[in-house]
Design a protein around this motif. Structure first.
Motif, PDB file in Angstrom:
ATOM      1  N   ASN A 298       0.822  -1.212   0.000  1.00  0.00           N
ATOM      2  CA  ASN A 298       0.000   0.000   0.000  1.00  0.00           C
ATOM      3  C   ASN A 298       0.857   1.264   0.000  1.00  0.00           C
TER       4      ASN A 298
ATOM      5  N   ALA B  87      -6.747   9.841  -7.357  1.00  0.00           N
ATOM      6  CA  ALA B  87      -7.907   9.021  -7.007  1.00  0.00           C
ATOM      7  C   ALA B  87      -7.596   7.530  -7.197  1.00  0.00           C
ATOM      8  N   PHE B  88      -6.913   7.218  -8.303  1.00  0.00           N
ATOM      9  CA  PHE B  88      -6.579   5.818  -8.576  1.00  0.00           C
ATOM     10  C   PHE B  88      -5.615   5.272  -7.523  1.00  0.00           C
ATOM     11  N   SER B  89      -4.733   6.138  -7.010  1.00  0.00           N
ATOM     12  CA  SER B  89      -3.812   5.735  -5.953  1.00  0.00           C
ATOM     13  C   SER B  89      -4.583   5.315  -4.706  1.00  0.00           C
ATOM     14  N   SER B  90      -5.592   6.125  -4.333  1.00  0.00           N
ATOM     15  CA  SER B  90      -6.395   5.803  -3.144  1.00  0.00           C
ATOM     16  C   SER B  90      -7.197   4.527  -3.341  1.00  0.00           C
ATOM     17  N   VAL B  91      -7.776   4.369  -4.537  1.00  0.00           N
ATOM     18  CA  VAL B  91      -8.558   3.168  -4.837  1.00  0.00           C
ATOM     19  C   VAL B  91      -7.676   1.922  -4.800  1.00  0.00           C
ATOM     20  N   SER B  92      -6.462   2.035  -5.327  1.00  0.00           N
ATOM     21  CA  SER B  92      -5.538   0.897  -5.327  1.00  0.00           C
ATOM     22  C   SER B  92      -5.212   0.441  -3.916  1.00  0.00           C
TER      23      SER B  92
ATOM     24  N   VAL C 269      -7.024   0.899  -1.135  1.00  0.00           N
ATOM     25  CA  VAL C 269      -8.201   0.310  -0.492  1.00  0.00           C
ATOM     26  C   VAL C 269      -8.467  -1.099  -1.017  1.00  0.00           C
ATOM     27  N   LEU C 270      -8.420  -1.271  -2.323  1.00  0.00           N
ATOM     28  CA  LEU C 270      -8.684  -2.586  -2.906  1.00  0.00           C
ATOM     29  C   LEU C 270      -7.638  -3.617  -2.473  1.00  0.00           C
TER      30      LEU C 270
END
Length: 257
Positions: free
Chosen positions: A207, A237-242, A244-245
C-alpha cells in the motif's frame, strides 16, 4: 482395595507455586507436590522415586503425598495432548518458527510430551518467576519471543515477551498481561495469528508503494508542464482506490491448515 471414610476439612491451605500445596488436616501437616517439596520438608520417599520416574517417562505428572512428615502415597495425572497440537506445531515450523515449551512440570514428563508433538526445545521445572527469566535469556540471544499462555503463572512471562498471546479460555490475569487474545483454545490460533500478521505487514508495504508511486512519478511530469490537472486528479484518485482494494484482499486470505 478401596477405602472410604469421612472427608476432613483442610485448614491453613497454602499453594506453593512450582512445588505443590500444603495444608493441615486433622492436626497433621499434609503435603502434595514434587520431589523438591518433599526434600525441603525432610520427607523420605524411599523406593517411590523409581515408581515416580516410571510415571514421568510415560508423560504423566506424579505428585507425592506426605502426612505428618511421613510419605503416604502418590497421585499420577496426565494432560491429554489435543489432536490438533501436532499439526499446529508443524505449521509453525513451516513458518520458520522455533517452538519451545516452558513448563513447571518434571523434565522427563515435559520431554515425553515434547516428543509427541515434536517441540524443538523443552524448558522444564521452572517456577512462574523463572519463566520470565528464561524468556529474557532467549531475548539476550537476539531472538524475538512470542509467549503463549493461559494461566496466572504465565502472566509474568507474557508481560516480558516481545509479543504475549493469551488463550481466550484462560484466566483474566493472563489476558490482561498479553498483547493478543486468541479466541480459541487451540494452537492453530497461534499459527493463524503469525501468518495473518505476516500477510498484513506485506500488504502495508504494498500500500505504501501504491500511495507514493503515482505521486513520485507525476511530480517531474507536472514540473515540466506536461501533466493536465484532470490527469493528476485521476492519478491521485486511482492511488487511493488501489490502496483500499489491496487492503480488502485480506478478507479472502486463506490460512494454511
Amino acid at each position: 482395595m478401596r477405602k472410604k471414610g469421612p472427608l476432613r476439612e483442610a485448614e491453613d491451605f497454602e499453594a506453593l507455586p512450582g512445588f505443590g500445596v500444603r495444608a493441615a488436616v486433622g492436626g497433621d501437616e499434609v503435603l502434595i507436590g514434587t520431589r523438591k517439596l518433599m526434600q525441603q520438608s525432610s520427607v523420605t520417599v524411599g523406593s517411590a522415586g523409581d515408581e515416580m520416574a516410571a510415571f514421568e517417562k510415560e508423560g504423566k505428572t506424579a505428585m507425592l503425598i506426605s502426612i505428618g512428615g511421613k510419605y503416604a502415597g502418590m497421585i499420577a495425572v496426565s494432560d491429554t495432548v489435543k489432536e490438533t497440537s501436532k499439526d499446529a506445531i508443524k505449521r509453525m515450523h513451516d513458518l520458520g518458527l522455533e517452538v519451545a515449551m516452558l513448563t513447571g512440570d518434571n523434565q522427563q514428563t515435559a520431554e515425553a510430551i515434547g516428543q509427541q508433538v515434536r517441540i524443538d526445545r523443552v524448558i522444564a521445572e521452572v517456577v512462574p518467576e523463572q519463566k520470565a527469566e528464561e524468556i529474557k535469556k532467549i531475548q539476550d540471544q537476539g531472538k524475538k519471543v512470542a509467549m503463549v499462555g493461559d494461566g496466572i503463572n504465565d502472566a509474568p512471562a507474557l508481560a516480558v515477551a516481545n509479543i504475549g498471546m493469551a488463550m481466550g479460555t484462560g484466566t483474566d490475569v493472563a489476558i490482561e498481561a498479553a498483547d493478543i487474545t486468541l479466541m480459541r483454545g487451540d494452537l492453530h490460533s497461534v499459527a493463524d495469528s503469525v501468518q495473518l500478521s505476516t500477510k498484513t505487514i506485506r500488504n502495508i508495504k504494498q500500500n505504501l508503494f501504491f500511495a507514493f508511486f503515482y505521486n513520485t512519478a507525476s511530480i517531474p511530469i507536472a514540473a515540466a508542464g506536461l501533466l493536465a490537472p484532470w490527469v493528476a486528479g485521476a492519478a491521485m484518485a486511482f492511488s487511493s482506490v488501489s490502496v483500499v482494494l489491496n487492503a480488502l484482499r485480506l478478507q479472502w486470505l486463506k490460512l494454511s491448515r
